[in-house]
Write an enzyme that holds these catalytic residues in place. Structure first.
Site, PDB file in Angstrom:
ATOM      1  N   HIS A 147       0.835  -1.215   0.000  1.00 32.94           N
ATOM      2  CA  HIS A 147       0.000   0.000   0.000  1.00 32.94           C
ATOM      3  C   HIS A 147       0.861   1.252   0.000  1.00 32.94           C
ATOM      4  O   HIS A 147       1.886   1.315   0.677  1.00 32.94           O
ATOM      5  CB  HIS A 147      -1.005  -0.001   1.153  1.00 32.94           C
ATOM      6  CG  HIS A 147      -0.399   0.022   2.532  1.00 32.94           C
ATOM      7  ND1 HIS A 147      -0.186   1.194   3.219  1.00 32.94           N
ATOM      8  CD2 HIS A 147       0.021  -0.981   3.344  1.00 32.94           C
ATOM      9  CE1 HIS A 147       0.338   0.906   4.407  1.00 32.94           C
ATOM     10  NE2 HIS A 147       0.482  -0.395   4.509  1.00 32.94           N
ATOM     11  N   ASP A 186      -0.427   4.331   0.700  1.00 33.99           N
ATOM     12  CA  ASP A 186      -0.901   5.361   1.629  1.00 33.99           C
ATOM     13  C   ASP A 186      -0.211   5.190   2.975  1.00 33.99           C
ATOM     14  O   ASP A 186       0.355   4.127   3.267  1.00 33.99           O
ATOM     15  CB  ASP A 186      -2.429   5.317   1.793  1.00 33.99           C
ATOM     16  CG  ASP A 186      -2.917   4.020   2.441  1.00 33.99           C
ATOM     17  OD1 ASP A 186      -2.325   2.955   2.155  1.00 33.99           O
ATOM     18  OD2 ASP A 186      -3.892   4.070   3.211  1.00 33.99           O
ATOM     19  N   GLU A 210      -5.081   1.269   2.679  1.00 33.06           N
ATOM     20  CA  GLU A 210      -4.874   0.263   3.717  1.00 33.06           C
ATOM     21  C   GLU A 210      -5.033   0.864   5.103  1.00 33.06           C
ATOM     22  O   GLU A 210      -5.619   0.247   5.993  1.00 33.06           O
ATOM     23  CB  GLU A 210      -3.469  -0.358   3.587  1.00 33.06           C
ATOM     24  CG  GLU A 210      -3.344  -1.697   4.319  1.00 33.06           C
ATOM     25  CD  GLU A 210      -2.843  -1.591   5.750  1.00 33.06           C
ATOM     26  OE1 GLU A 210      -2.884  -2.608   6.468  1.00 33.06           O
ATOM     27  OE2 GLU A 210      -2.414  -0.486   6.186  1.00 33.06           O
ATOM     28  N   GLU A 211      -4.577   2.093   5.261  1.00 30.60           N
ATOM     29  CA  GLU A 211      -4.608   2.716   6.591  1.00 30.60           C
ATOM     30  C   GLU A 211      -6.007   3.192   6.973  1.00 30.60           C
ATOM     31  O   GLU A 211      -6.220   3.683   8.079  1.00 30.60           O
ATOM     32  CB  GLU A 211      -3.602   3.880   6.655  1.00 30.60           C
ATOM     33  CG  GLU A 211      -2.153   3.486   6.394  1.00 30.60           C
ATOM     34  CD  GLU A 211      -1.541   2.554   7.456  1.00 30.60           C
ATOM     35  OE1 GLU A 211      -2.247   2.135   8.383  1.00 30.60           O
ATOM     36  OE2 GLU A 211      -0.339   2.233   7.319  1.00 30.60           O
ATOM     37  N   ASP A 253       4.853  -6.240   4.711  1.00 28.18           N
ATOM     38  CA  ASP A 253       4.225  -5.161   5.480  1.00 28.18           C
ATOM     39  C   ASP A 253       4.216  -5.546   6.959  1.00 28.18           C
ATOM     40  O   ASP A 253       3.373  -5.101   7.723  1.00 28.18           O
ATOM     41  CB  ASP A 253       2.799  -4.925   4.961  1.00 28.18           C
ATOM     42  CG  ASP A 253       2.202  -3.619   5.483  1.00 28.18           C
ATOM     43  OD1 ASP A 253       2.967  -2.755   5.953  1.00 28.18           O
ATOM     44  OD2 ASP A 253       0.965  -3.465   5.418  1.00 28.18           O
ATOM     45  N   HIS A 312     -21.708  25.121  32.559  1.00 28.96           N
ATOM     46  CA  HIS A 312     -20.782  25.714  33.527  1.00 28.96           C
ATOM     47  C   HIS A 312     -20.643  24.701  34.664  1.00 28.96           C
ATOM     48  O   HIS A 312     -21.639  24.309  35.279  1.00 28.96           O
ATOM     49  CB  HIS A 312     -21.376  27.020  34.019  1.00 28.96           C
ATOM     50  CG  HIS A 312     -20.471  27.824  34.905  1.00 28.96           C
ATOM     51  ND1 HIS A 312     -19.972  27.346  36.093  1.00 28.96           N
ATOM     52  CD2 HIS A 312     -19.964  29.067  34.775  1.00 28.96           C
ATOM     53  CE1 HIS A 312     -19.205  28.276  36.642  1.00 28.96           C
ATOM     54  NE2 HIS A 312     -19.182  29.345  35.861  1.00 28.96           N
ATOM     55  N   THR A 326     -13.786  25.953  32.971  1.00 28.16           N
ATOM     56  CA  THR A 326     -14.598  25.186  33.913  1.00 28.16           C
ATOM     57  C   THR A 326     -15.893  24.766  33.246  1.00 28.16           C
ATOM     58  O   THR A 326     -16.953  25.305  33.516  1.00 28.16           O
ATOM     59  CB  THR A 326     -14.866  26.022  35.171  1.00 28.16           C
ATOM     60  OG1 THR A 326     -15.293  27.321  34.755  1.00 28.16           O
ATOM     61  CG2 THR A 326     -13.623  26.139  36.010  1.00 28.16           C
ATOM     62  N   ARG A 345      -8.049  -6.193  18.676  1.00 28.02           N
ATOM     63  CA  ARG A 345      -7.307  -7.106  17.790  1.00 28.02           C
ATOM     64  C   ARG A 345      -7.863  -8.500  18.025  1.00 28.02           C
ATOM     65  O   ARG A 345      -8.046  -8.905  19.179  1.00 28.02           O
ATOM     66  CB  ARG A 345      -5.817  -7.100  18.135  1.00 28.02           C
ATOM     67  CG  ARG A 345      -5.150  -5.776  17.946  1.00 28.02           C
ATOM     68  CD  ARG A 345      -4.887  -5.464  16.478  1.00 28.02           C
ATOM     69  NE  ARG A 345      -4.487  -4.069  16.336  1.00 28.02           N
ATOM     70  CZ  ARG A 345      -4.034  -3.529  15.221  1.00 28.02           C
ATOM     71  NH1 ARG A 345      -3.935  -4.260  14.115  1.00 28.02           N
ATOM     72  NH2 ARG A 345      -3.718  -2.269  15.169  1.00 28.02           N
ATOM     73  N   SER A 402      -2.529  -6.170  11.962  1.00 29.07           N
ATOM     74  CA  SER A 402      -3.612  -6.675  11.135  1.00 29.07           C
ATOM     75  C   SER A 402      -3.411  -6.210   9.699  1.00 29.07           C
ATOM     76  O   SER A 402      -3.090  -5.059   9.455  1.00 29.07           O
ATOM     77  CB  SER A 402      -4.955  -6.113  11.620  1.00 29.07           C
ATOM     78  OG  SER A 402      -5.137  -6.387  12.983  1.00 29.07           O
ATOM     79  N   HIS A 404       3.152   3.984  12.781  1.00 28.15           N
ATOM     80  CA  HIS A 404       1.989   4.748  13.278  1.00 28.15           C
ATOM     81  C   HIS A 404       2.392   5.765  14.344  1.00 28.15           C
ATOM     82  O   HIS A 404       1.526   6.352  14.973  1.00 28.15           O
ATOM     83  CB  HIS A 404       0.899   3.816  13.858  1.00 28.15           C
ATOM     84  CG  HIS A 404       0.314   2.880  12.843  1.00 28.15           C
ATOM     85  ND1 HIS A 404      -0.908   2.291  13.003  1.00 28.15           N
ATOM     86  CD2 HIS A 404       0.775   2.450  11.638  1.00 28.15           C
ATOM     87  CE1 HIS A 404      -1.167   1.529  11.952  1.00 28.15           C
ATOM     88  NE2 HIS A 404      -0.149   1.603  11.123  1.00 28.15           N
TER      89      HIS A 404
END
Lengths: 455, 455
Positions: free
Chosen positions: A86, A88, A152-153, A179, A212, A314, A327, A398, A426
């Site tokens: 990939h 990207d 892919e990302e 990869d 608030h 606040t 995963r 993955s 990443h």
């Protein structure tokens, strides 16, 4: 082998220059503002495939970013390798933590620092250069097809449609992907499995507007606090995931399989030192290699709510959000897990908030066989170029497309990754060692050689 | 009274136009990018005080933003009123939730929508216009001193130094502040207490860099998850605050005092409907009016960590942060509470993360007497202009400077606020009803009249 080494040596500066050119284009698929750059990257890849000798090079349109296809059919009776990669990359945030700009590749200590250096520009580009080498030197012993995608990302959603509609064009005997990571140059390894992925975004809403915190604090549920409580409850005291049914389909490994997993070189002290942590964390009853390889996980990838600027405000926020991913391991199913999570998360929401769970992309876990011709060819290629048999390992990451290839094309994958776990994928300061890049270009032609011989 | 009403009627359009001009300047003290605007606002206030007839008008330099001072001494033997207000405003975020731009005041249904409309530009500017009225009509019966600061929303840190160094110049018989709310025009009220504030920022650090959640997830503690668990533990199952010692100094009210608090008009269904919530939340054993008035609270004002942009990023973040504030009641001490929190939060941090607690500003809780001349004058003024005796209430917000005035100048404060709880202070679509603005300008001169008469 000598001929290969010589070609790589003579051309290494050009191999690096071309990769640097590729790395300079910020092809962040997650962020629409990089759209032109992503397309420019696809064009660059197509151009390089063509000049390396590929036929039928094409930017195949999809509903998203184009898929770059190219092929070289030398002989219909020879085996065919389908190379997937990939072009990207992940977003570069947080930018301030990069030592040098993410899209200005910089070499320090023999490592190329840039977003995408390893994941996956540096790794797929090895295949383009190895192909060039085999063409130039007349070494190509198999047919080859390239399919380099740009999403892919962000979940490869459009690749599925493309694969389904191009089964014949993509027919092959093996999918070859770089990869993933190996343990080290000294301990080469081959991944024999990948985890699946279920990715959701959750939104917890309390009052219909920011309030608030002095006027309403203490009397109205704060969605940031409630989200914290909900997230806190997702792991029990043994760090087991507390989503009912989550583990139901998990394939438990035999003692001998677990033993094999734990034979991979692993130094706890080095690991902790590298990460700057005092203690490791994880599911009770499993080792670190098991936790990242054969066990499912649940991680908060992002959390936000209320005022996050400079100084103090606040406010009692109206909403709080989180990105959460799981995963998965064989035989979990991403759609099932996403639904289990959604149902559970909604069920634990107290009455004073409302909760929305939105699924992002998912992907299925895979195990690749170690007794196939392709695996043996990869192992032999690595043994020859590294001088050491590769160790089979289970990868924690993955690549959802691997399961898709198996399902749609009926082809198994070989994960011949040359990255390292320490490559900061990443993360800020992503890098790829020049030695690994060049070693990969040397090893790939050997795979073609042995795959042809053993087939 | 007729004379006052007539003047307000004849000048109401100008009173609104001038306020709008003030609201258009984005005087956000928390964000350095608004620096020039904050200073421009101070200059605007000084100019208006001067043209209304104040003497010795000055932008008093501080280490931060200037304090606008002005005075009118009519007779040393007359009582002196010190008017306090603030010309800075909260940040307008989240911008996308505003129906009209925060710094372009817009009138809908008789309400002025703009950041600062009520807090506190609209409210302190009533005093400038009431002063103008008294000057024009020869009604000023007391001496008056104005002190309008520009750092209330960031903790008033430099006001303390100013007050300490200008005790004589600021000497007065009462501090008069309009920076709080009343129940409604139909149920006018006067606040007789304010909560204190302890505000901290916490940072939880896990690994020394952002990690790939596939490669490391499940084996390394995720600081976002750990922060969630730590925040979740700060309230117990009864929503009591679980910081040891937190309640040690809390002044418990008598049954009759609690009874009085609960006599203020409050409709639970209307409250829930206004906020769009199904259920209220809070400390077990207390009513909503008690929870916001006489009980301390702990709220998450902001939380962030990991990837919070569009799309999905599979990162295991290095850090997660939160802004947490605690509202304090008599006799809690902000410094003590900040230290108790810090100690506790550090103590509950597990070994696999490190925790940093950084205190922001704090402030002390106050109770204002209801038997003073000033309170009686305010009650009489409200009774005359609203036709109904004001109900004494306890405010949930904090104006830390009130405790400071008491300590440094020895003067008590009257909190004559004309806002409403529904004014969206610190939120998108902050507003101030035109009726309340004009009613305030009418009422203030009556306070001066009765304060002079009763003194």
């Amino acid at each position: 082998m000598q001929e290969i080494k010589k070609y790589v040596e003579e051309n290494q500066q050009r191999f690096l220059d071309e990769l640097f050119e590729l790395l300079r284009i910020p092809s962040v698929s997650a962020d629409p503002k990089y759209k032109d750059d992503v397309i420019k990257t696809a064009e660059f890849v197509a151009e390089k495939l063509k000049s390396a000798g590929a036929d039928k090079v094409e930017l195949c349109e999809t509903a998203g970013y184009p898929i770059v296809y190219g092929e070289k059919i030398i002989d219909q009776s020879k085996p065919t390798v389908l190379v997937y990669g990939h072009y990207d990359v992940q977003p570069p945030d947080p930018l301030e933590l990069w030592d040098t700009p993410p899209f200005e590749p910089t070499v320090r200590d023999g490592k190329i620092f840039a977003r995408g250096a390893c994941d996956d520009k540096g790794q797929f580009y090895m295949h383009v250069k190895a192909f060039e080498l085999m063409q130039e030197k007349g070494l190509l012993g198999c047919n080859v097809k390239f399919m380099i995608e740009g999403e892919e990302e962000v979940g490869s959603e459009n690749l599925g449609v493309f694969v389904e509609n191009n089964k014949e064009r993509l027919s092959a005997d093996v999918v070859l992907i770089s990869d993933t990571a190996m343990i080290s140059l000294e301990n080469p390894s081959l991944e024999t499995g990948l985890r699946g992925l279920s990715y959701v975004e959750v939104e917890v809403t309390g009052p219909n507007r920011d309030l608030h915190s002095g006027v309403y604090g203490g009397a109205v549920a704060n969605p940031a606090t409630i989200l914290a409580k909900m997230i806190a409850s997702l792991h029990d005291e043994n760090n087991h995931i507390a989503v009912p049914g989550f583990y139901d389909d998990v394939a438990e490994l035999s003692d001998s399989e677990r033993k094999q997993i734990n034979e991979a070189p692993f130094e706890l002290e080095t690991y902790k030192e590298d990460l700057g942590i005092k203690e490791i964390w994880g599911e009770k009853g499993y080792t670190t290699l098991e936790r990242t390889g054969i066990r499912p996980t649940l991680e908060v990838n992002g959390i936000w709510g209320g005022y996050i600027g400079e100084g103090a405000k606040t406010v009692l926020p109206s909403k709080a959000n989180a990105k959460i991913s799981m995963r998965l391991v064989p035989n979990q199913d991403s759609e099932t897990i996403t639904q289990l999570f959604k149902k559970h998360f909604e069920s634990i929401a107290p009455d004073y908030v409302t909760v929305k769970v939105s699924p992002h992309h998912g992907g299925e876990p895979v195990v690749t066989p170690t007794d196939s011709v392709a695996y043996k060819a990869a192992a032999k290629a690595i043994a020859e170029s590294f001088g050491k048999e590769p160790i089979p390992t289970r990868g924690g990451g993955s690549i959802p497309i691997v399961a898709l290839f198996e399902k749609e094309l009926g082809i198994k994958t070989v994960l011949m990754g040359f990255g390292l776990d320490s490559d900061n994928l990443h993360s800020p300061n992503e890098k790829y060692d020049i030695a690994n890049y060049l070693k990969g270009i040397e090893t790939i032609p050997l795979f073609y050689k042995y795959f042809n011989e053993l087939s």
